[in-house]
Design an enzyme around this catalytic site. Structure first.
Site, PDB file in Angstrom:
ATOM      1  N   GLY A  13      10.888  -7.350   0.925  1.00  0.00           N
ATOM      2  CA  GLY A  13      10.252  -8.211  -0.073  1.00  0.00           C
ATOM      3  C   GLY A  13       9.873  -9.600   0.412  1.00  0.00           C
ATOM      4  O   GLY A  13       9.809 -10.534  -0.390  1.00  0.00           O
ATOM      5  N   SER A  14       9.565  -9.739   1.706  1.00  0.00           N
ATOM      6  CA  SER A  14       9.199 -11.091   2.155  1.00  0.00           C
ATOM      7  C   SER A  14       7.831 -11.515   1.624  1.00  0.00           C
ATOM      8  O   SER A  14       7.615 -12.701   1.350  1.00  0.00           O
ATOM      9  CB  SER A  14       9.264 -11.204   3.686  1.00  0.00           C
ATOM     10  N   ARG A  93       5.163   3.959  -1.425  1.00  0.00           N
ATOM     11  CA  ARG A  93       4.878   5.262  -2.037  1.00  0.00           C
ATOM     12  C   ARG A  93       3.369   5.394  -2.180  1.00  0.00           C
ATOM     13  O   ARG A  93       2.706   4.446  -2.627  1.00  0.00           O
ATOM     14  CB  ARG A  93       5.467   5.351  -3.455  1.00  0.00           C
ATOM     15  N   HIS A 111      -1.889  -4.965   3.620  1.00  0.00           N
ATOM     16  CA  HIS A 111      -1.731  -3.945   4.659  1.00  0.00           C
ATOM     17  C   HIS A 111      -1.707  -4.627   6.025  1.00  0.00           C
ATOM     18  O   HIS A 111      -2.522  -5.514   6.289  1.00  0.00           O
ATOM     19  CB  HIS A 111      -2.899  -2.949   4.585  1.00  0.00           C
TER      20      HIS A 111
HETATM   21  C1  GAR Z   1       4.496  -5.820   5.282  1.00  0.00           C
HETATM   22  O1  GAR Z   1       4.205  -6.014   6.651  1.00  0.00           O
HETATM   23  C2  GAR Z   1       3.341  -5.123   4.586  1.00  0.00           C
HETATM   24  O2  GAR Z   1       2.085  -5.507   5.077  1.00  0.00           O
HETATM   25  C3  GAR Z   1       3.620  -3.679   4.932  1.00  0.00           C
HETATM   26  O3  GAR Z   1       5.013  -3.556   4.810  1.00  0.00           O
HETATM   27  C4  GAR Z   1       5.630  -4.819   5.111  1.00  0.00           C
HETATM   28  C5  GAR Z   1       6.509  -5.175   3.949  1.00  0.00           C
HETATM   29  O4  GAR Z   1       7.292  -6.290   4.260  1.00  0.00           O
HETATM   30  N1  GAR Z   1       2.933  -2.790   4.048  1.00  0.00           N
HETATM   31  C6  GAR Z   1       2.529  -1.586   4.408  1.00  0.00           C
HETATM   32  O5  GAR Z   1       2.714  -1.117   5.509  1.00  0.00           O
HETATM   33  C7  GAR Z   1       1.796  -0.835   3.319  1.00  0.00           C
HETATM   34  N2  GAR Z   1       1.204   0.341   3.849  1.00  0.00           N
HETATM   35  P1  GAR Z   1       7.963  -7.130   3.119  1.00  0.00           P
HETATM   36  O6  GAR Z   1       8.770  -6.138   2.270  1.00  0.00           O
HETATM   37  O7  GAR Z   1       8.878  -8.082   3.833  1.00  0.00           O
HETATM   38  O8  GAR Z   1       6.890  -7.803   2.344  1.00  0.00           O
END
Ligand code: GAR
Length: 211
Positions: A13-14, A93, A111
């Site tokens: 969740g950053s 998901r 993304h």
């Molecule tokens: C982030 O890098 C986001 O771009 C990626 O997951 C990470 C979540 O980090 N999203 C995907 O890959 C979606 N297909 P976070 O939980 O620290 O925000």
């Protein structure tokens, strides 16, 4: 009136935290009214609660293979909370046409690649394997085709020799945290087609090789 935003997460969740921090500014045009996770143990839920944000966990495992029922539960929580915009932030998901259709034009995703390059998973490993010299992140509207909706903003970083996946992930994550709030603010402000052009540029641009 500030728009009511729900952030959907699956883990750390950053990006959600960056959105919460940006929305703490009274001038920011949206409020984070709800954080929702498909995983009750997502670390981001505790972070959101600490920030005083309402959280909900709707565990997809409780619904077995019934994706439609899981999404219907999510949709009804979003509607009951008067949510106007949904931000996917590390929500891992795949969505069915039901939830995408219900929120079409009002659902954003971040993304970790410069779409349309590298949709899907393992973007940093694939970028390294492809030998690209520029990589980055994209905020886009969600449509039925995965990672293919209209692009709202992008931020790019150089790929340096010797970079590991982890190096790239960290460099790009810093950009994600700036890009997502800016893209959301621009979108909510009616400036739906683009974030400020300054964000669509290289972070730490390298001089072009001559000759
Ligand atoms: C982030 O890098 C986001 O771009 C990626 O997951 C990470 C979540 O980090 N999203 C995907 O890959 C979606 N297909 P976070 O939980 O620290 O925000």
């Amino acid at each position: 009136m500030k728009r009511r935003v729900a952030v959907l997460i699956s883990g750390r969740g950053s990006n959600m935290e960056a959105l919460i921090a940006a929305a703490a500014d009274p001038a920011f045009p949206a409020e984070i009214a709800l954080v929702l996770s498909n995983r009750p143990d997502a670390a981001g839920l505790a972070t959101a609660r600490k920030a005083g944000i309402r959280t909900e966990a709707i565990d997809h495992r409780m619904f077995g293979r019934d994706r439609a029922a899981h999404e219907a539960a999510i949709d009804s929580v979003l509607r009951a909370a008067d949510i106007q915009i949904v931000c996917l932030a590390g929500y891992m998901r795949l969505l069915t046409p039901f939830l995408v259709g219900a929120w079409q034009g009002r659902m954003l995703n971040i993304h970790p690649s410069l779409l349309p390059s590298f949709p899907g998973l393992d973007t940093h490993a694939r970028a390294l394997a492809a030998g690209v010299k520029v990589h980055g992140c994209t905020v886009h509207l969600v449509t039925e085709e995965m990672d293919a909706g209209p692009i709202l903003g992008q931020a790019a970083v150089p790929v340096l020799s010797g970079d590991t996946e982890d190096d790239l992930a960290k460099r790009i994550l810093r950009q994600e945290h700036a890009l997502y709030p800016a893209a959301l603010a621009a979108f909510v402000g009616g400036n739906a087609t683009s974030v400020p052009d300054s964000l669509a540029c290289l972070a730490n641009p390298l001089p072009l090789a001559s000759g």
